[in-house]
Design an enzyme around this catalytic site. Sequence first.
Site, PDB file in Angstrom:
ATOM      1  CB  CYS A  15    -106.356  24.678-109.756  1.00 35.84           C
ATOM      2  SG  CYS A  15    -107.266  25.446-111.272  1.00 35.84           S
ATOM      3  CB  CYS A  18    -104.812  27.658-111.333  1.00 33.83           C
ATOM      4  SG  CYS A  18    -106.598  27.334-110.705  1.00 33.83           S
TER       5      CYS A  18
END
Length: 270
Positions: A15, A18
């Site tokens: 991700c 993230c």
Amino acid sequence: SQEVPVIVDFWAPWCGPCKTLGPALEAAVEKAGGKVRMAKVNVDENQMIAGQMRVQSIPTVYAFHQGQPVDGFQGALLASEVNRFVEKIAALAGDGGLGDAVAAAEEMLEQGAAADAAQTFAAILQEDPENAAAYGGLARAHMALGELDQAEAILNGAPAAITSKPEIEAAHAQLDLARAAANAGPVDELAAQVEANPDNHQARFDLAQALHANGDVQGAVDQLLDLFRRDREWNDGAAKAQLLTIFEALPPQDPVALAGRRKLASMILV
């Protein structure tokens, strides 16, 4: 979380957002000095936990206090917004009742009792001279009373340790907007000028200020976004600067601020 609020970051190695949000959260939690703790959950390795928490996209962040979820958000945020979120959660750990007093003063201010709110905020500062929420609230109370110079003096006199706190920065932004509102023109006349000549950038900028002064924050943001779209460099980037001031003055999770930031970011990237 029965003793200290806990922030849980649901993430995954693949991700992209993230990788930005995680370090920002960790830095903000460390800055809180133990008033809040953080846990990270890799959704790929803990699918059952992610499912129980109904995590549908990442990054997702939840905050827990006394065994219950109390707040959260999805997607990456700006560093300033992350700091505000963590500070808000850290405040749940308790502060001898000063948090309740700040909330009561904020309610007074919202109900129009600015003088009473100012007295309450001042009393809080006697107990905690570095209470950023009380400093910001005291300044906003004086703004509500029309005492802009006094509000500025309060903000300029804030202890160095809290001058970069979100509550102080937001109050500064609100003061800038209040000063601009004092010179705002009539909405109808400015709207007519913009309608007659959509490329009259000064009229559109003035219209945005007038709309904001009249409480139409969304309308002001829309006009400034339109101005930025038409000529982002006009008046040394005045549209962008005014948008950022408005966003800074709003609560971090305010839908107008969140949507406006996204639209501005998409325009900048074009």
